[in-house]
Every structure is written in C-alpha cells, then in structure tokens.
Design an enzyme around this catalytic site. Structure first.
Site, PDB file in Angstrom:
ATOM      1  CG  HIS A  82      65.923  59.829  54.071  1.00 34.36           C
ATOM      2  ND1 HIS A  82      65.912  59.582  55.419  1.00 34.36           N
ATOM      3  CD2 HIS A  82      67.218  60.051  53.726  1.00 34.36           C
ATOM      4  CE1 HIS A  82      67.155  59.654  55.866  1.00 34.36           C
ATOM      5  NE2 HIS A  82      67.961  59.928  54.868  1.00 34.36           N
ATOM      6  CG  ASP A 105      72.811  60.873  47.977  1.00 33.47           C
ATOM      7  OD1 ASP A 105      73.840  61.545  48.149  1.00 33.47           O
ATOM      8  OD2 ASP A 105      72.529  59.852  48.623  1.00 33.47           O
ATOM      9  CG  HIS A 164      74.098  54.758  53.306  1.00 36.77           C
ATOM     10  ND1 HIS A 164      73.639  56.005  53.613  1.00 36.77           N
ATOM     11  CD2 HIS A 164      74.897  54.396  54.357  1.00 36.77           C
ATOM     12  CE1 HIS A 164      74.127  56.380  54.794  1.00 36.77           C
ATOM     13  NE2 HIS A 164      74.900  55.424  55.254  1.00 36.77           N
TER      14      HIS A 164
HETATM   15  N1  ACO Z   1      61.460  55.351  43.905  1.00 36.47           N
HETATM   16  C1  ACO Z   1      60.288  54.696  43.776  1.00 36.47           C
HETATM   17  N2  ACO Z   1      59.608  54.135  44.789  1.00 36.47           N
HETATM   18  C2  ACO Z   1      60.165  54.213  45.996  1.00 36.47           C
HETATM   19  C3  ACO Z   1      61.399  54.891  46.229  1.00 36.47           C
HETATM   20  C4  ACO Z   1      62.050  55.469  45.124  1.00 36.47           C
HETATM   21  N3  ACO Z   1      63.185  56.114  45.266  1.00 36.47           N
HETATM   22  N4  ACO Z   1      61.703  54.821  47.539  1.00 36.47           N
HETATM   23  C5  ACO Z   1      60.704  54.131  48.125  1.00 36.47           C
HETATM   24  N5  ACO Z   1      59.777  53.774  47.190  1.00 36.47           N
HETATM   25  C6  ACO Z   1      58.528  53.075  47.435  1.00 36.47           C
HETATM   26  C7  ACO Z   1      58.730  51.592  47.688  1.00 36.47           C
HETATM   27  O1  ACO Z   1      58.654  50.855  46.497  1.00 36.47           O
HETATM   28  C8  ACO Z   1      57.617  51.293  48.639  1.00 36.47           C
HETATM   29  O2  ACO Z   1      56.432  51.203  47.901  1.00 36.47           O
HETATM   30  P1  ACO Z   1      55.306  50.107  48.304  1.00 36.47           P
HETATM   31  O3  ACO Z   1      54.819  50.549  49.655  1.00 36.47           O
HETATM   32  O4  ACO Z   1      54.294  50.210  47.231  1.00 36.47           O
HETATM   33  O5  ACO Z   1      56.010  48.794  48.342  1.00 36.47           O
HETATM   34  C9  ACO Z   1      57.512  52.539  49.486  1.00 36.47           C
HETATM   35  O6  ACO Z   1      57.991  53.609  48.639  1.00 36.47           O
HETATM   36  C10 ACO Z   1      58.327  52.498  50.770  1.00 36.47           C
HETATM   37  O7  ACO Z   1      59.676  52.184  50.418  1.00 36.47           O
HETATM   38  P2  ACO Z   1      60.667  51.383  51.329  1.00 36.47           P
HETATM   39  O8  ACO Z   1      61.696  50.730  50.450  1.00 36.47           O
HETATM   40  O9  ACO Z   1      59.905  50.492  52.256  1.00 36.47           O
HETATM   41  O10 ACO Z   1      61.315  52.553  52.171  1.00 36.47           O
HETATM   42  P3  ACO Z   1      62.636  52.467  53.002  1.00 36.47           P
HETATM   43  O11 ACO Z   1      62.502  53.416  54.110  1.00 36.47           O
HETATM   44  O12 ACO Z   1      62.986  51.051  53.324  1.00 36.47           O
HETATM   45  O13 ACO Z   1      63.747  52.961  51.958  1.00 36.47           O
HETATM   46  C11 ACO Z   1      65.298  54.265  50.780  1.00 36.47           C
HETATM   47  C12 ACO Z   1      64.381  54.169  52.007  1.00 36.47           C
HETATM   48  C13 ACO Z   1      66.259  53.047  50.755  1.00 36.47           C
HETATM   49  C14 ACO Z   1      66.142  55.516  50.856  1.00 36.47           C
HETATM   50  C15 ACO Z   1      64.423  54.253  49.504  1.00 36.47           C
HETATM   51  O14 ACO Z   1      63.548  55.384  49.517  1.00 36.47           O
HETATM   52  C16 ACO Z   1      65.243  54.222  48.223  1.00 36.47           C
HETATM   53  O15 ACO Z   1      65.605  53.149  47.763  1.00 36.47           O
HETATM   54  N6  ACO Z   1      65.540  55.421  47.625  1.00 36.47           N
HETATM   55  C17 ACO Z   1      66.365  55.491  46.460  1.00 36.47           C
HETATM   56  C18 ACO Z   1      67.823  55.377  46.860  1.00 36.47           C
HETATM   57  C19 ACO Z   1      68.328  56.643  47.513  1.00 36.47           C
HETATM   58  O16 ACO Z   1      68.111  57.752  47.034  1.00 36.47           O
HETATM   59  N7  ACO Z   1      69.075  56.465  48.613  1.00 36.47           N
HETATM   60  C20 ACO Z   1      69.702  57.585  49.337  1.00 36.47           C
HETATM   61  C21 ACO Z   1      69.099  57.761  50.690  1.00 36.47           C
HETATM   62  S1  ACO Z   1      69.795  59.174  51.447  1.00 36.47           S
HETATM   63  C22 ACO Z   1      71.260  58.617  52.003  1.00 36.47           C
HETATM   64  O17 ACO Z   1      71.485  57.492  52.314  1.00 36.47           O
HETATM   65  C23 ACO Z   1      72.290  59.569  52.111  1.00 36.47           C
END
Ligand code: ACO
Length: 429
Positions: free
Chosen positions: A307, A363, A268
C-alpha cells in the site's frame, strides 16, 4: 524556542529564504520566490504520483500508515465496523459528527426515497453487451445520471449539493444491482424501501419470483461492515480524481463517474478482482512457494499486498479476515482461503516482503468473502464503488466549502524540444 520555518539557501545565487512551516508542511507556492534572476519562473516542486504532496486540508479521514491506524472523523475504524452501520458512517463522513436518533432517521428516510432510478436507465443498461464489465456499465450509467438532474450543475448551492448527495447514495446500489441483473440475463428488481440499505441491495441482486427476499442477517451485516470499511480512505487515487474533477465545477454525477473510473484500475479498487485471479492461478497451497519465487524475481506482484500509505498491516484487512470466518460459517468455506492464508504466512516471514514493508491490504481477503456470497469477480470493484461513494461525496463537499480550493491544475517539468519550424511533408524523411 525553535522557529516554525525552514531556511533555504539557494546555492545558485547564495540567497537565503525563510519558508513558514504550518501543520508540518511548507507551501510549494512559497518556493516560487526562489529565482536565479527576475526572468526566472521560480522553483517548482517535482512530485510525480504525489508521493509527498498534500493537495488539500481535510478533517474527514486520518491514516497513520506506519502504525496501521485508520479513523473516520476521529473514530477508529474497528469501533465503527463493530458498532455502526454504513448509512450512519456515511452521515458521519459527510457531517463530521455521529447523528442523533432523529437525525439518523431523517437521513435514512432522505436517502431511501431516492432509491428508484428513471425507467430510461434500464433501457440505457439494456444497450450494453451481455458480457459487458459491470464497472464499465456503472461508470457510464452514473455519468448518464447527470443528464437526468440538470439542477445538479448548481454546485455552489449547498441545498442542491445535499439533494444530489442523497440521490447518489441511494441510486448507486440500484445501478449496481441492475448491471448485475443485466449480465445475468435476469429482470431488474425494483428497490424495496421497506428494507434497510444493504438488505435492499441484496434483494435487488438476488430476488427471483418470491414476493419479499429473505435476507440472511449474517450476510447483510457482513456486507454492511464491508461497506463501512470501504467508505473512505482520504486522498487515494479515486478520491483525488473526485476532488480534481469536482474542482472544475462539474456536477457530482460526472465527478463520481471519473472517480469510479480511477477506482476500476487493478492497482486500486480492481485489486480484489486481481487477487481472485491470482489465487485461481496458484490453485493449491502447494503452488504458493513457486508463486512467491516468481514475484520476488519480478514476474508480477502479490496482489492484495502493499500500500502506498500503510507500511503495516492494513487495519481493514484485520477486520475482514475475522469477518470472512463468520461469512464462511453461512456460505461454506471458500477453498481459496487456504491458499490466501499460506501466501500471507510465507510473505510475512519472507525478507523480500518484510524489508519492503508489504502487508495484506483491504483487498486481500474481501474478494474471498464476495466470492463466497455468490458475486462474480467482475462485480468486486462495483462493491467497492458503492460505499466509496460516501467518501467521494464527503471529500467533494469539503472541497466545495474550502475557500482555498481552486481548479486543480498541476505544473509540469517540460522535457520536450525547444521551438522549431513546421516541416512540409515533402521535406520529411
Ligand atoms: N508484490 C510484490 N512486490 C511489491 C508489491 C506487491 N504487491 N507492492 C510493492 N512491491 C515492491 C515493488 O516492486 C518495489 O520494489 P523495489 O523497491 O525493489 O522496486 C517496492 O515494493 C515498492 O513498491 P512501489 O510500487 O514503489 O510502491 P507504491 O507505493 O507505488 O505502490 C501499490 C503501492 C500500487 C498498492 C503496490 O503495493 C501494488 O501494486 N500492490 C498490489 C496491488 C494492490 O493490492 N492494490 C490495492 C491497493 S489498496 C487499494 O487501492 C484499495
């Protein structure tokens, strides 16, 4: 004329049910009438991580994640970033309308008079280790504020709530600056109420022996814009925490501490810190392809990408990318910008990211700006918590006024053992 309802057939019993649809939603509690027999509890919706469950009705922030749209009270984020100020935006979030000139003046004055914190707060912060994480100190200190304002417990009194809102908006930058100074081993700088909100924050951070801190107008405006962009984002993890904790009737300082704790996590508000660590790890533009390969192989994530709601370019990231250039003109170019640009370029072309609709989020570039402005990475989530306080408070206030809100209490699907008798220690293997 199609009915605004959903007809459900329970194949276990063959019975049919008519569930009303309002605003594109059905009520989960309407599922409870769907039972196999009179002893059955009734159907429950299972939705871990709230992937498809609305927890409230809200008129504050609108997001269309597919189209990359973000609006506060109907105003596009791009227009607010261009023309508003953080305090005006905070007023908008909390009151629903842009203020008139006199309303804004009164609002700013009402907040500015509360910038000081009790002297005991300094002793409190002094108790932390020299290298304590600033976010841990902010969370604890804001929770501690509740012990100074006992009136804050009267959460059903709108006037009391208004006073705490002013206090919290005013004191968050002071606490943030104090924890920064504590880490730096520098004396705490009192608020200067002749300065604007953001300028005063910069003064409390950086002032040394000079009488008045000369704030650079470009950096002041850049930070104010970053504050606008971070002010609210509807029902994200920390805001849900704020509403959930607030629903118990606790004072807003305790609820904000809980919301800030949720924000601290690397998935987050801690993501901007994680982005810098990632960029440092990659080191150079030449290191980008290998890093992308590792991410695709499941060895970590591309931080600052993806996201839960945006499946398009985060509109805040677009504004921040432009802002970065303005800041770098003053501070000098952050050497990690080239690594970030290359990461973005490759990721936006790569099928792994394209097919999963992973785009830069707020971010991805904000950390580069904070770093260029001289903030240590550990301060990044704190710089997020300061402006998000306006959003948390607006959402809390809305929840307090909502006659449908009760204490937040999800159901569970029980997967534990059935009833069994206690086993004496001597009889356990
Ligand atoms: N890098 C690589 N792969 C990713 C990323 C990433 N940043 N984000 C998602 N994926 C992939 C997952 O591995 C998954 O792949 P799969 O379908 O093959 O298993 C798919 O994309 C879907 O990902 P989920 O984790 O199910 O998506 P979710 O909506 O739960 O997660 C989140 C959202 C937590 C923001 C995620 O994209 C992430 O971890 N991003 C990196 C951390 C980040 O930048 N957080 C800031 C968010 S903005 C904020 O809070 C202000």
């Amino acid at each position: 004329m199609p009915q605004s309802s959903l007809t459900v057939t329970d194949n276990r019993t063959g019975r049919q049910y008519e569930l009303p649809i309002q605003d594109g939603t059905i009520r989960s509690t309407d599922l409870r009438q769907i039972k196999t027999d009179s002893g059955d509890f009734g159907l429950i919706a299972y939705d871990p991580a709230f992937m498809n469950t609305a927890s409230c009705r809200s008129a504050i922030t609108f997001i269309d994640g597919d189209r990359g749209i973000l609006r506060y009270r109907g105003y596009p984020i791009e227009q607010l970033a261009e023309r508003s100020t953080y305090l005006e935006t905070a007023y908008l979030l909390l009151h629903g309308e842009l203020p008139s000139r006199s309303q804004l003046e009164k609002w700013i004055e009402g907040i500015t008079v509360h910038t000081m914190v009790n002297e005991n707060i300094k002793k409190f912060i002094d108790g932390f280790h020299y290298d304590a994480h600033p976010m841990g100190m902010v969370i604890s200190t804001v929770a501690g504020l509740s012990t100074f304002y006992r009136d804050a417990r009267q959460v059903h009194d709108p006037e009391v709530r208004r006073r705490q809102i002013h206090r919290l908006l005013a004191k968050m930058p002071t606490i943030a600056a104090y924890v920064f100074r504590h880490n730096a081993g520098r004396p705490y700088i009192y608020p200067d109420n002749t300065l604007g909100y953001t300028a005063n924050f910069l003064s409390m951070l950086w002032r040394m022996s000079e009488g008045t801190y000369a704030v650079h107008p470009v950096l002041e405006r850049a930070l104010d814009v970053l504050f606008i962009l971070h002010a609210d984002h509807e029902q994200n993890c920390s805001t849900s925490a704020m509403r959930g904790i607030g629903s118990s009737g606790v004072d807003p300082y305790s609820a904000i501490a809980g919301a800030a704790a949720a924000l601290y996590g690397p998935l987050h508000g801690g993501a901007n810190e994680a982005v810098i660590h990632m960029l440092n790890e990659i080191g150079t533009v030449a290191g980008v392809p290998a890093f992308i390969r590792d991410v695709k192989a499941g060895k970590g994530r591309l931080m600052g990408f993806g996201h839960r709601v945006y499946k398009n370019y985060d509109p805040r990231a677009r504004v921040i990318k432009r802002l970065a250039e303005e800041v770098f003109d003053v501070t000098g170019r952050n050497p990690m910008l080239d690594v970030a640009l290359e990461l973005e370029r490759i990721a936006l072309e790569d099928d792994y990211f394209v097919s999963r609709r992973l785009y830069p989020n707020v971010d991805f570039y904000s950390g580069l700006i904070y770093q260029a402005m001289g903030f240590p990475v550990e301060m990044f989530p704190v710089l997020f918590a300061i402006p998000r306080t306006a959003g948390w408070l607006a959402q809390w206030e809305e929840g307090m006024r909502d006659p449908e809100q009760k204490i937040a209490r999800p159901r569970q699907v029980n997967t534990g053992p059935g009833v069994r008798d206690y086993v004496a220690m001597s009889k356990r293997d």
